[in-house]
Design a protein around this motif. Structure first.
Motif, mmCIF file in Angstrom:
data_model
loop_
_atom_site.group_PDB
_atom_site.id
_atom_site.type_symbol
_atom_site.label_atom_id
_atom_site.label_comp_id
_atom_site.label_asym_id
_atom_site.label_seq_id
_atom_site.Cartn_x
_atom_site.Cartn_y
_atom_site.Cartn_z
ATOM 1 N N LYS A 58 -39.943 42.668 43.014
ATOM 2 C CA LYS A 58 -41.162 42.641 42.203
ATOM 3 C C LYS A 58 -42.321 42.479 43.182
ATOM 4 O O LYS A 58 -42.305 42.327 44.345
ATOM 5 N N PRO A 59 -43.500 42.565 42.749
ATOM 6 C CA PRO A 59 -44.566 42.573 43.535
ATOM 7 C C PRO A 59 -44.754 41.287 44.464
ATOM 8 O O PRO A 59 -45.138 41.372 45.721
ATOM 9 N N GLN A 60 -44.304 40.068 43.864
ATOM 10 C CA GLN A 60 -44.450 38.807 44.245
ATOM 11 C C GLN A 60 -43.267 38.185 44.877
ATOM 12 O O GLN A 60 -43.266 37.067 45.300
ATOM 13 N N ALA A 61 -42.014 38.842 44.757
ATOM 14 C CA ALA A 61 -40.807 38.129 45.058
ATOM 15 C C ALA A 61 -39.787 39.356 45.320
ATOM 16 O O ALA A 61 -39.730 40.455 44.987
ATOM 17 N N LEU A 62 -38.628 39.077 45.995
ATOM 18 C CA LEU A 62 -37.576 39.725 46.487
ATOM 19 C C LEU A 62 -36.508 38.944 45.744
ATOM 20 O O LEU A 62 -36.311 37.904 45.629
ATOM 21 N N TYR A 63 -35.342 40.219 45.334
ATOM 22 C CA TYR A 63 -34.134 39.289 44.701
ATOM 23 C C TYR A 63 -32.931 39.745 45.578
ATOM 24 O O TYR A 63 -33.093 41.104 45.788
ATOM 25 N N GLY A 64 -31.789 38.978 45.648
ATOM 26 C CA GLY A 64 -30.668 39.521 46.195
ATOM 27 C C GLY A 64 -29.443 38.401 46.345
ATOM 28 O O GLY A 64 -29.517 37.598 45.486
ATOM 29 N N GLU A 65 -28.493 38.764 47.240
ATOM 30 C CA GLU A 65 -27.402 38.006 47.155
ATOM 31 C C GLU A 65 -26.943 37.577 48.578
ATOM 32 O O GLU A 65 -27.263 38.348 49.667
ATOM 33 N N VAL A 66 -26.476 36.367 48.606
ATOM 34 C CA VAL A 66 -25.961 36.031 50.102
ATOM 35 C C VAL A 66 -24.563 36.572 50.713
ATOM 36 O O VAL A 66 -23.982 37.002 49.877
ATOM 37 N N GLY A 67 -24.837 37.129 51.699
ATOM 38 C CA GLY A 67 -23.586 37.644 52.505
ATOM 39 C C GLY A 67 -23.008 36.596 53.262
ATOM 40 O O GLY A 67 -22.811 35.431 53.082
ATOM 41 N N LEU A 68 -23.114 37.054 54.557
ATOM 42 C CA LEU A 68 -22.649 36.005 55.708
ATOM 43 C C LEU A 68 -23.786 35.197 56.278
ATOM 44 O O LEU A 68 -24.848 35.610 55.963
ATOM 45 N N GLN A 69 -23.373 33.970 56.433
ATOM 46 C CA GLN A 69 -24.408 32.910 57.075
ATOM 47 C C GLN A 69 -24.805 33.494 58.259
ATOM 48 O O GLN A 69 -24.301 34.222 59.147
ATOM 49 N N ALA A 70 -26.305 33.387 58.210
ATOM 50 C CA ALA A 70 -27.185 34.053 59.420
ATOM 51 C C ALA A 70 -26.808 33.306 60.603
ATOM 52 O O ALA A 70 -26.579 31.962 60.646
ATOM 53 N N PRO A 71 -26.714 33.952 61.907
ATOM 54 C CA PRO A 71 -26.406 33.128 63.031
ATOM 55 C C PRO A 71 -27.672 32.432 63.323
ATOM 56 O O PRO A 71 -28.799 32.594 62.937
ATOM 57 N N ASP A 72 -27.579 31.017 64.137
ATOM 58 C CA ASP A 72 -28.698 30.339 64.521
ATOM 59 C C ASP A 72 -29.455 31.468 65.218
ATOM 60 O O ASP A 72 -29.091 32.012 66.355
ATOM 61 N N ASP A 73 -30.891 31.520 64.890
ATOM 62 C CA ASP A 73 -31.647 32.444 65.874
ATOM 63 C C ASP A 73 -32.518 31.861 67.093
ATOM 64 O O ASP A 73 -33.032 32.516 67.813
ATOM 65 N N ARG A 74 -31.844 30.634 67.207
ATOM 66 C CA ARG A 74 -32.260 30.246 68.463
ATOM 67 C C ARG A 74 -32.167 30.727 69.843
ATOM 68 O O ARG A 74 -30.842 31.046 70.122
ATOM 69 N N GLY A 75 -33.015 31.173 70.451
ATOM 70 C CA GLY A 75 -32.821 31.528 71.846
ATOM 71 C C GLY A 75 -32.835 33.153 71.646
ATOM 72 O O GLY A 75 -33.001 33.853 72.947
ATOM 73 N N GLN A 76 -32.607 33.525 70.445
ATOM 74 C CA GLN A 76 -32.682 35.332 70.326
ATOM 75 C C GLN A 76 -34.271 35.741 70.432
ATOM 76 O O GLN A 76 -35.039 34.687 70.202
ATOM 77 N N ASN A 77 -34.359 36.663 70.860
ATOM 78 C CA ASN A 77 -35.894 37.131 70.856
ATOM 79 C C ASN A 77 -36.859 37.130 69.564
ATOM 80 O O ASN A 77 -37.510 35.964 69.675
ATOM 81 N N LYS A 78 -36.250 37.574 68.840
ATOM 82 C CA LYS A 78 -37.383 37.170 67.664
ATOM 83 C C LYS A 78 -36.589 37.271 66.002
ATOM 84 O O LYS A 78 -35.416 38.015 65.827
ATOM 85 N N CYS A 79 -37.214 36.986 65.207
ATOM 86 C CA CYS A 79 -36.848 37.136 63.640
ATOM 87 C C CYS A 79 -37.169 38.898 63.698
ATOM 88 O O CYS A 79 -38.360 39.242 63.917
ATOM 89 N N THR A 80 -36.358 39.421 62.899
ATOM 90 C CA THR A 80 -36.694 41.168 63.047
ATOM 91 C C THR A 80 -36.780 41.755 61.394
ATOM 92 O O THR A 80 -36.672 42.906 61.302
ATOM 93 N N THR A 81 -36.739 40.776 60.586
ATOM 94 C CA THR A 81 -36.860 41.177 59.601
ATOM 95 C C THR A 81 -38.145 40.888 58.544
ATOM 96 O O THR A 81 -38.653 39.708 58.818
ATOM 97 N N PRO A 82 -38.601 41.512 57.476
ATOM 98 C CA PRO A 82 -39.865 40.942 56.828
ATOM 99 C C PRO A 82 -39.883 39.778 56.096
ATOM 100 O O PRO A 82 -38.535 39.577 55.555
#
Ligand code: 5AD
Ligand code: SF4
Length: 461
Positions: free
Chosen positions: A437-461
């Motif tokens: 929707k214009p103000q929000a996204l909707y979805g479902e959880v898949g796998l737990q995201a890896p801890d992004d510490r130390g990786q270069n950047k968050c790469t998703t909007p």
């Protein structure tokens, strides 16, 4: 005592409210569940528009009238309107127990003692000659926390009351900020948002570093160096900073956003108008082309950069052509969200000397047109996320649908999601986006995201 806070206005006010609550709790007071349950009610006010002040005065009037049946209950006012109107508020509302200025939150426990000793109508405003008392207390347990880094504002945008009510800029010593973030992270905070009215001016008002502090990334400017130091604090997973100013988007700030781990690829960068003539009258210090150039540099540095903004409609002399220029700029900049305000003259601001000549009905029309434009734009940009998997910082059960959780993407988009495996607030989860929707996204959880510490950047909007 049991206390209740009503907060209007911006994130700075939300942060001030939290620090007051933490001071009160440190002094042994407890939160009330509602007004009837409260021994102390504080209205934390905003002055940015006339309407915001009217709302707060209306609320205070009702609370003061309520003292007829609950004479022991204390009612106070703090925040920008308290600072702007000061003792004049007591004339209008003589039952008010206290008026607290914008840099005086830490004085509250003492004021409560003075009230208990029989004083009434205490006014404690900022004294420009005294070093500001920075709000640094936090309530424990929040996943996401605001940390004030820059107080006040030295810009003089023609429409804006903030420099009057929040005083001159003062940058906190980096050491104090880092200690505050350390202790937040140690108590479970995962996301910090560094706050300042014009946060990119951090360090320009006064020195903030011990001279010998090195920057591993070779940064020379103070905000990038602060972001780098915050990023190195264990436990911090996301860093945001707000509000931005287009002239503060230096090459170093852009590089810091791209390179420093955990800094999210999102900026709130108020544009206010798309017309160079109006921008000049507003004294914003940039043209529409310069604004778009800053946006282009940010976008080319970060593929998933998201952008939000503020726009004022109906500034004095704004013509239909000026307004159309704003519409074109919103489209060209592709704002993910825009906060739209109808111009409201504020006492003692430079623009108050100009005739408020855009009729109210026209301001309302322009406001409505921009809301509709933004809805279409937001829908289009959000639909582009459908099918993608985003890292979402889980915040808690969705208020609208208790079967779902709510969180934020790196780009600060609200994501409402369904999940099978149990999660707790503060988890980073991978959510596959299924609708928008214009103000929000909707979805479902898949796998737990890896801890992004130390990786270069968050790469998703
Ligand atoms: N009238 C209308 N909107 C205003 N803002 C600030 N001052 C005024 C005013 N006098 C808006 C600006 C700012 C946001 C916090 O409030 O868009 O970015
Ligand atoms: Fe925030 Fe400005 Fe309102 Fe004060 S006047 S609460 S600084 S928006």
């Amino acid at each position: 005592m049991k206390y209740l806070l009503h907060t209007y206005g911006c994130q700075m006010n939300v942060r001030d409210a939290e620090s007051v609550a933490a001071c009160l709790e440190a002094a042994g007071h407890l939160p009330a569940i509602n007004e009837a349950d409260a021994d102390l009610i504080i209205v934390n006010t905003c002055s940015v528009r006339d309407k915001a002040e009217d709302k707060a005065v209306g609320k205070l009037g009702l609370l003061c009238a309520g003292k007829r049946t609950a004479p022991q209950r204390l009612v106070g006012v703090m925040g920008c309107m308290a600072q702007r109107r000061g003792a004049a508020l007591l004339k209008r509302l003589p039952q008010l127990d206290f008026v607290l200025g914008t840099r005086q939150q830490r004085a509250l426990p003492v004021i409560l003692f003075r009230l208990a000793a029989g004083e009434h109508g205490i006014v404690q405003l900022d004294d420009p000659g005294v070093a500001p008392r920075v709000p640094d207390a936090h309530l424990s347990g929040s996943i996401s926390a605001f940390v004030t880094v820059l107080l006040g504002c030295n810009r003089r945008c023609a429409y804006c009351v903030v420099p009057d009510v929040r005083g001159a800029e003062y940058s906190r010593p980096a050491k104090d900020i880092l200690e505050e973030v350390h202790s937040l992270a140690a108590s479970g905070t995962r996301e910090v948002t560094l706050l300042g009215q014009s946060v990119m001016n951090y360090g320009r008002s006064n020195p903030v570093w011990d001279s010998a502090t090195p920057s591993p990334g070779g940064f020379r400017e103070d905000l990038p160096r602060l972001l780098e130091a915050v990023s190195a604090i264990p436990g911090v997973r996301r860093i945001r900073f707000t509000s931005g100013h287009p002239t503060g988007c230096t090459d170093e700030v852009v590089r810091a956003m791209r390179e420093i781990p955990h800094v999210c690829p999102h900026l709130h960068l108020p544009v206010q108008s798309g017309s160079d003539r109006v921008l000049g009258l507003m004294r914003r210090g940039y043209t529409a082309a310069q604004y778009l150039d800053a946006v282009a540099r940010l976008r080319s540095a970060m593929s998933d950069f998201t952008l939000t903004s503020d726009v004022i409609v109906g500034f004095p002399t704004e013509t239909e052509d000026d307004f159309e220029a704003t519409r074109r700029l919103m489209e060209a900049a592709a704002f993910d969200n825009t906060f739209i305000f109808k111009y409201s003259p504020r006492p003692n601001t430079p623009a108050a000397a100009m005739k408020d000549d855009v009729p109210t009905a026209e301001k309302m029309r322009r406001n409505q047109v921009l809301l509709e434009d933004q809805d279409l734009l937001g829908q289009r940009l959000n639909e582009a996320c459908v099918g993608r998997t985003l890292d979402v910082l889980a915040e808690g059960v969705s208020l609208r649908n208790t079967q779902r959780w709510s969180g934020r993407s790196p780009g600060n988009k609200i994501v409402i999601f369904k999940h099978e495996p149990p999660i707790v607030a503060g988890d980073l989860v991978s959510v596959q986006i299924t609708s928008a929707k214009p103000q929000a996204l909707y979805g479902e959880v898949g796998l737990q995201a890896p801890d992004d510490r130390g990786q270069n950047k968050c790469t998703t909007p």
